[in-house]
Design a protein around this motif. Structure first.
Motif, PDB file in Angstrom:
ATOM      1  N   THR A 167      -8.935   3.226  11.809  1.00 47.09           N
ATOM      2  CA  THR A 167      -7.720   2.993  11.640  1.00 47.09           C
ATOM      3  C   THR A 167      -7.454   1.433  12.120  1.00 47.09           C
ATOM      4  O   THR A 167      -8.651   0.764  13.193  1.00 47.09           O
ATOM      5  CB  THR A 167      -6.410   3.502  12.803  1.00 47.09           C
ATOM      6  OG1 THR A 167      -6.709   3.792  14.026  1.00 47.09           O
ATOM      7  CG2 THR A 167      -6.264   4.123  11.944  1.00 47.09           C
ATOM      8  N   VAL A 168      -6.180   0.079  11.615  1.00 43.51           N
ATOM      9  CA  VAL A 168      -6.395  -0.932  12.333  1.00 43.51           C
ATOM     10  C   VAL A 168      -6.954  -0.917  14.008  1.00 43.51           C
ATOM     11  O   VAL A 168      -7.898  -1.498  14.831  1.00 43.51           O
ATOM     12  CB  VAL A 168      -5.503  -1.853  12.030  1.00 43.51           C
ATOM     13  CG1 VAL A 168      -5.513  -3.398  12.922  1.00 43.51           C
ATOM     14  CG2 VAL A 168      -5.513  -2.086  10.390  1.00 43.51           C
ATOM     15  N   ARG A 198      -2.916   9.881   4.622  1.00 46.61           N
ATOM     16  CA  ARG A 198      -1.788   8.972   4.619  1.00 46.61           C
ATOM     17  C   ARG A 198      -0.888   9.054   4.249  1.00 46.61           C
ATOM     18  O   ARG A 198       0.202   7.896   4.278  1.00 46.61           O
ATOM     19  CB  ARG A 198      -2.737   8.051   3.675  1.00 46.61           C
ATOM     20  CG  ARG A 198      -4.180   7.367   3.777  1.00 46.61           C
ATOM     21  CD  ARG A 198      -4.116   6.149   3.666  1.00 46.61           C
ATOM     22  NE  ARG A 198      -2.822   5.431   3.179  1.00 46.61           N
ATOM     23  CZ  ARG A 198      -2.835   5.171   1.697  1.00 46.61           C
ATOM     24  NH1 ARG A 198      -4.638   4.527   1.386  1.00 46.61           N
ATOM     25  NH2 ARG A 198      -2.782   3.696   1.355  1.00 46.61           N
ATOM     26  N   VAL A 205     -13.835  -5.066   4.588  1.00 46.27           N
ATOM     27  CA  VAL A 205     -13.116  -4.533   3.873  1.00 46.27           C
ATOM     28  C   VAL A 205     -13.170  -4.312   2.461  1.00 46.27           C
ATOM     29  O   VAL A 205     -13.500  -5.084   2.347  1.00 46.27           O
ATOM     30  CB  VAL A 205     -11.482  -4.721   4.402  1.00 46.27           C
ATOM     31  CG1 VAL A 205     -10.220  -4.821   5.944  1.00 46.27           C
ATOM     32  CG2 VAL A 205     -10.667  -6.351   3.611  1.00 46.27           C
ATOM     33  N   ASP A 232       0.714  -0.875   0.064  1.00 42.95           N
ATOM     34  CA  ASP A 232       0.162  -0.098   0.326  1.00 42.95           C
ATOM     35  C   ASP A 232       0.843   1.195  -0.058  1.00 42.95           C
ATOM     36  O   ASP A 232       0.480   1.762  -0.633  1.00 42.95           O
ATOM     37  CB  ASP A 232      -0.813   0.368   1.510  1.00 42.95           C
ATOM     38  CG  ASP A 232      -1.839  -0.422   1.375  1.00 42.95           C
ATOM     39  OD1 ASP A 232      -1.778  -2.036   0.298  1.00 42.95           O
ATOM     40  OD2 ASP A 232      -2.253  -0.617   1.916  1.00 42.95           O
ATOM     41  N   ASP A 270     -10.856   0.157   6.035  1.00 47.37           N
ATOM     42  CA  ASP A 270     -10.311   0.732   4.778  1.00 47.37           C
ATOM     43  C   ASP A 270     -10.579   1.981   3.584  1.00 47.37           C
ATOM     44  O   ASP A 270      -9.734   2.604   3.032  1.00 47.37           O
ATOM     45  CB  ASP A 270      -9.731   0.014   4.172  1.00 47.37           C
ATOM     46  CG  ASP A 270     -10.297  -0.809   3.607  1.00 47.37           C
ATOM     47  OD1 ASP A 270     -12.068  -0.884   3.526  1.00 47.37           O
ATOM     48  OD2 ASP A 270     -10.288  -1.570   2.670  1.00 47.37           O
ATOM     49  N   ARG A 272      -4.168  -7.264   8.806  1.00 45.12           N
ATOM     50  CA  ARG A 272      -3.001  -6.938  10.020  1.00 45.12           C
ATOM     51  C   ARG A 272      -4.390  -7.153  11.283  1.00 45.12           C
ATOM     52  O   ARG A 272      -3.997  -6.677  12.559  1.00 45.12           O
ATOM     53  CB  ARG A 272      -2.856  -4.993   9.788  1.00 45.12           C
ATOM     54  CG  ARG A 272      -1.679  -4.601   9.210  1.00 45.12           C
ATOM     55  CD  ARG A 272      -0.858  -3.263   8.929  1.00 45.12           C
ATOM     56  NE  ARG A 272      -2.440  -2.958   7.928  1.00 45.12           N
ATOM     57  CZ  ARG A 272      -2.589  -1.533   7.282  1.00 45.12           C
ATOM     58  NH1 ARG A 272      -2.876  -1.101   8.746  1.00 45.12           N
ATOM     59  NH2 ARG A 272      -3.468  -1.383   6.255  1.00 45.12           N
ATOM     60  N   TRP A 320      -5.556  -4.064   5.395  1.00 46.22           N
ATOM     61  CA  TRP A 320      -6.104  -3.641   6.243  1.00 46.22           C
ATOM     62  C   TRP A 320      -6.600  -5.186   6.821  1.00 46.22           C
ATOM     63  O   TRP A 320      -6.515  -5.445   8.278  1.00 46.22           O
ATOM     64  CB  TRP A 320      -7.545  -2.756   6.103  1.00 46.22           C
ATOM     65  CG  TRP A 320      -7.792  -2.199   6.900  1.00 46.22           C
ATOM     66  CD1 TRP A 320      -7.758  -1.037   7.574  1.00 46.22           C
ATOM     67  CD2 TRP A 320      -9.185  -3.049   8.384  1.00 46.22           C
ATOM     68  NE1 TRP A 320      -8.056  -0.761   7.988  1.00 46.22           N
ATOM     69  CE2 TRP A 320      -8.608  -1.707   9.343  1.00 46.22           C
ATOM     70  CE3 TRP A 320      -9.504  -4.214   8.494  1.00 46.22           C
ATOM     71  CZ2 TRP A 320      -9.611  -1.470  10.507  1.00 46.22           C
ATOM     72  CZ3 TRP A 320     -10.366  -4.361   9.291  1.00 46.22           C
ATOM     73  CH2 TRP A 320     -10.755  -2.704  10.491  1.00 46.22           C
TER      74      TRP A 320
END
Length: 651
Positions: free
Chosen positions: A491-492, A178, A514, A143, A483, A527, A524
């Motif tokens: 966020t995760v 990002r 996702v 990513d 995501d 993780r 995503w």
């Protein structure tokens, strides 16, 4: 430092090419080729597929050019297509990984030619800190590689922030966040590069590196960075690092390799050779610099594909050696009239189309998000509806419920309010449904069917919503497309922090859904699942979204089932496919013909029923706009579309 002038065609060239001017099209291809090559090359870090992805991108550009409304938006449009092709390549490659172990292993062999970081250093003759920046790019995950490819060009003046954000499908503000995260990873990577190149090298770092295979990766970046942060010998390696913005400003584009000679690319993409004197035919048009080009036509993993109306024969690998030549037989005369096949494209999973404006409830913590009448190219179409997601193998607590075999029909549907919704839902034969919410206000559950609640996002984690979830059956769907900026946008770490409140309901809980890349290592969902396992959090089944842009039934079904199989191979958990349909987002939003959508409904439901680990699936969606193309099943309570008739007939 001043930035370079933006390269690329003017609006006049774009307008002429769009109108069918052959010479203008050749000039357009010649001018955009270096930009596309630099984006793809850095995003894939010089992988052997770079040439193929570049040519595929340009083919998509040629096919979509007649539909481009605003020539001034050409660059943003092209950059978005380029990033989409990179992502499609990664997803298709991952989906094919398990089909042939030997070929998949051979695909992983490194290209003996230099990667894109090495080419950058070689061809641009970078000074020390610029060289360190280029070398640090090797340590990023996929990513961040894609984002870096755009941000690097932004810093050199080739792109602006609006184009970068549009390519990622994000707002300018979210894109800035990002970028900042990516830059932090780059700064860490620069320090790791310095530490590994230090003379003499720190003994403690050397011990840490004993198990390292010598290939840069995000995992080893974290391990080396952890050592550097706590080591007195390595302390201070970050001193004197200049900001990357200053180092990259003013750099030119990396020159094209010989394998991407403009004249040959024009011939491949248009199906004809340029006439003498046309742009790209002279040697001066080729800007290849020193150094070897990519060996892009060798070492393929047998990923044969019929795409965009032509066949790309792939190399045949034997053992660990690979030798073959990729032959491109591309579609000709895209701009000279005549019907053409729909572009064969697998849309990133999770891209859903917006429902009619008349069915849009206002978003709230306890209701589904509103649906827009139009799908935005920069926002996930699912921005207007919410769906469940899948979850990897997380450690279960002793008292956790176990996901049993789902009782009743597998087929379900996503539902929002419209005139006749209750009649349509009962007529559809769906065995279950959901509303992207913990409630189904105004919607009556048919006899024999189930309603499944969803906690849509962080704002939905309230006492009242959780109580409603407890009151509605044994299942609970997790966050919707966290995501995506236009969806729950989490966020995760945020999702992991809230997850215990979902599992505390005592329900059988599906993972966050996702928008794409559920099968991708380091994505995503991956993780999230890794974090859930580390924290002992429970995830009972995986939730997926999928939208296909290839409107040919056999190919679309194969792409869908391959994705589902790849996700199961990664997490080995039951799967719910909670949104799927045929919708192409490669150039705006387009739909197949009603008969094509209906044929896909029939074939896909049969194929999905054959997957024992696929517990449930839900079509997107129940409602259909009677005045416009859609994937919906009913235009009112009693009138099914062709897809609706096929769905009703499916068992």
């Amino acid at each position: 430092m001043p930035k370079t002038h933006r390269s690329g065609p003017g609006a006049g060239t774009v307008t002429a090419a769009r109108a069918g001017d052959r010479r203008a099209l050749d000039e357009l291809l010649t001018q955009v080729l270096p930009l596309v090559y630099n984006i793809v090359g850095r995003a894939l870090n010089g992988h052997a597929d770079v040439d193929d992805v570049v040519q595929e991108t340009l083919l998509r550009m040629v096919r979509g050019l007649p539909g481009l409304r605003d020539p001034a938006a050409f660059r943003s449009w092209l950059v978005a297509i380029t990033i989409r092709q990179v992502r499609d390549r990664e997803r298709l490659r991952a989906a094919a990984h398990g089909r042939n172990a030997d070929l998949a292993d051979a695909e992983a062999l490194p290209d003996p030619g230099p990667d894109f970081a090495g080419l950058t250093i070689l061809r641009l003759g970078l000074t020390e800190q610029r060289r360190e920046v280029a070398a640090a790019t090797r340590w990023l995950d996929q990513d961040d590689q894609q984002l870096l490819s755009l941000w690097w060009l932004e810093e050199t003046g080739e792109l602006d922030r609006a184009e970068l954000a549009a390519a990622l499908g994000l707002s300018d503000r979210h894109a800035a966040v990002r970028v900042q995260r990516m830059k932090k990873q780059m700064e860490t990577s620069r320090v790791v590069v310095r530490a590994l190149e230090a003379t003499p090298r720190c003994e403690g770092l050397g011990e840490t590196a004993l198990a390292w295979d010598g290939v840069p990766s995000p995992l080893w970046r974290k391990r080396f960075a952890r050592h550097v942060r706590g080591c007195e010998v390595c302390d201070g390696l970050d001193r004197g690092l200049l900001p990357m913005d200053r180092l990259l400003g003013g750099l030119p584009l990396l020159a094209l390799p010989p394998t991407l000679d403009p004249a040959r690319v024009i011939a491949a993409v248009t199906g004809r050779a340029p006439a003498p004197g046309d742009p790209g035919t002279s040697s001066s048009a080729h800007t290849g610099g020193p150094g070897r080009g990519h060996a892009s036509h060798a070492r393929r993993a047998g990923r044969g594909a019929s795409r965009a109306g032509r066949v790309l024969p792939r190399s045949v690998l034997a053992g660990t050696a690979a030798a073959a030549v990729t032959v491109l037989a591309l579609v000709a005369a895209h701009l000279t009239g005549g019907p053409s096949e729909p572009a064969a494209r697998v849309t990133t999973p999770g891209r859903a189309v917006a429902a009619p404006a008349s069915v849009s409830p206002a978003p709230s913590p306890d209701t589904s998000p509103s649906r827009s009448a139009k799908a935005s190219a920069s926002a996930s179409p699912s921005a207007t509806h919410k769906k469940p997601a899948a979850t990897p193998t997380a450690t279960r607590r002793a008292a956790a419920p176990v996901a049993p075999a789902v009782q009743g029909p597998r087929k379900g549907v996503g539902v929002w309010s419209f005139d006749g919704v209750n009649q349509a839902l009962a007529s559809s034969g769906a065995g279950w449904y959901y509303t992207w919410s913990t409630q189904h206000s105004g919607i009556t559950t048919p006899a024999g069917a189930d309603f499944v609640p969803m906690i849509w996002g962080s704002a939905s984690v309230t006492d009242s919503a959780l109580a409603q979830a407890r009151a509605n059956g044994p299942y609970l769907l997790g966050f919707n497309e966290p995501d995506m900026a236009a969806q729950s946008n989490m966020t995760v770490d945020q999702a992991l922090a809230l997850w215990p409140k979902l599992t505390a309901t005592g329900k059988i809980v599906g993972s966050p859904a996702v928008a794409f890349g559920a099968d991708r290592a380091g994505g995503w969902l991956d993780r999230f699942m890794t974090g859930a396992a580390a924290k002992g959090l429970r995830v009972d089944f995986i939730t997926l979204h999928w939208y296909g842009g290839d409107f040919r039934t056999p190919q679309a079904v194969d792409q869908l089932t391959s994705y589902v199989k790849a996700v199961y191979a990664r997490y080995h958990k039951p799967i719910w496919l909670t949104e799927y349909a045929l919708i192409d987002f490669s150039n705006g939003t387009s739909f197949p013909s009603p008969s094509q959508q209906a044929a896909f409904v029939t074939a896909s439901t049969k194929a999905l029923d054959a997957l024992p680990y696929l517990q449930r699936y839900a079509w997107f969606g129940l409602g259909a706009d009677p005045s416009a193309p859609s994937s919906g099943l009913y235009t009112n309570g009693t009138t099914p579309t062709e897809a609706g008739t096929a769905f009703r007939a499916a068992r």
